[in-house]
Design an enzyme around this catalytic site. Structure first.
Site, short mmCIF file in Angstrom:
data_model
loop_
_atom_site.label_atom_id
_atom_site.label_comp_id
_atom_site.label_asym_id
_atom_site.label_seq_id
_atom_site.Cartn_x
_atom_site.Cartn_y
_atom_site.Cartn_z
N ASP A 1 27.41 -20.74 -15.78
CA ASP A 1 26.87 -19.67 -14.94
C ASP A 1 27.24 -18.36 -15.61
O ASP A 1 28.33 -18.19 -16.15
CB ASP A 1 27.38 -19.76 -13.50
CG ASP A 1 28.88 -19.69 -13.37
OD1 ASP A 1 29.40 -18.60 -13.03
OD2 ASP A 1 29.55 -20.71 -13.59
N GLU B 1 32.46 -15.95 -1.17
CA GLU B 1 33.88 -15.84 -1.51
C GLU B 1 34.40 -14.50 -0.99
O GLU B 1 33.63 -13.58 -0.71
CB GLU B 1 34.09 -15.95 -3.02
CG GLU B 1 33.30 -14.93 -3.84
CD GLU B 1 33.47 -15.15 -5.34
OE1 GLU B 1 34.59 -14.90 -5.85
OE2 GLU B 1 32.49 -15.58 -5.99
#
Length: 263
Positions: A62, A149
């Protein structure tokens, strides 16, 4: 007839992905990862003991703007089987490298998807609209991802309750899922998952765990992807990058693509 054509195109894309890496006879061969594949590495490897990620058959990356220029053909040749690319954040920020990476990864025949970094001071609907505005709906793309997150944002120190987080994230996922025809994957971290009891959300999970197997850090949680390091070494990318493992075998990966690619 148009519906049949879309199905046919989707199947052709799956076959193209399955045959994307043919370094030797026998067809598709996914990357076995650092330790098993000498082309991938880690600048600060964790001592995994017996539960390391390296035996997984399918590995990917990623990336965001911080990776700079990427030689996507070298990345693919090194055995990387998929890429998730940062697209958006909140309701008005986009990654300036997203559209370039999106085109270049496709040109290198790497299956790629886009992810959204969730911001707690905007509604799920606002953020969904922003993501849809920036990310093309293209046949053959991986499912979208919502990155949940705790942030260290100075402009948004707000920490909602678990119920509000899950409610707004579900709104985002419903809107984005309808648009792309695939329900988003949830990316999350150990502390955020625990603090907000995310296990009761209806989703596939992409779990970050750089110091222990997901079964230890997220007991009982099934997952599709495991982000196991932020210090990975991949030919074609300068500096460190995140490395991820897919949960299943090469055959499982091809079957997963058949059901989860955008059509």
């Amino acid at each position: 007839m148009r519906y049949f054509s879309k199905i046919l195109m989707g199947l052709m894309l799956v076959l193209a992905v399955a045959c994307a890496r043919t370094p030797e006879r026998g067809g598709y061969r996914a990357a076995p990862g650092p330790g098993a594949n000498p082309q991938l590495g880690d600048s600060a490897p964790h001592d995994w003991g017996g539960r390391h990620p390296y035996g997984h058959a399918v590995h990917g990356i990623d990336v965001s703007r911080w990776q700079g220029d990427i030689d996507w053909n070298r990345v693919r040749s090194a055995g990387i089987s998929f890429a998730f690319i940062k697209a958006t954040e909140g309701g008005d920020h986009y990654d300036p490298s997203f559209h370039r990476y999106w085109r270049e990864a496709a040109a290198a025949r790497i299956p790629r998807g886009a992810y959204h970094y969730y911001y707690f001071c905007r509604s799920g609907a606002e953020q969904a609209a922003w993501f849809i505005r920036q990310v093309p709906r293209e046949i053959g793309s991986l499912p979208p991802v919502i990155d949940l997150e705790w942030t260290r944002s100075q402009t948004c120190p707000y920490r909602p309750s678990p119920s509000e987080i899950k409610q707004q994230a579900s709104i985002f996922m419903d809107i984005v899922g309808r648009h792309y025809g695939q329900r988003p994957i949830i990316y999350t971290t150990v502390d955020f998952y625990r603090d907000n009891r995310l296990g009761d959300m209806r989703a596939e999970f992409w779990l970050r765990s750089t110091a222990g197997h997901p079964s230890e850090r997220y007991p009982g949680q099934r997952w599709a992807f495991w982000q196991y390091t932020g210090t990975g070494i991949v030919p074609g990318i300068r500096g460190n990058t995140d490395l991820n493992a897919f949960a299943g075998s090469r055959e499982d990966w091809v079957r997963w693509l058949q059901t989860r690619l955008t059509r």
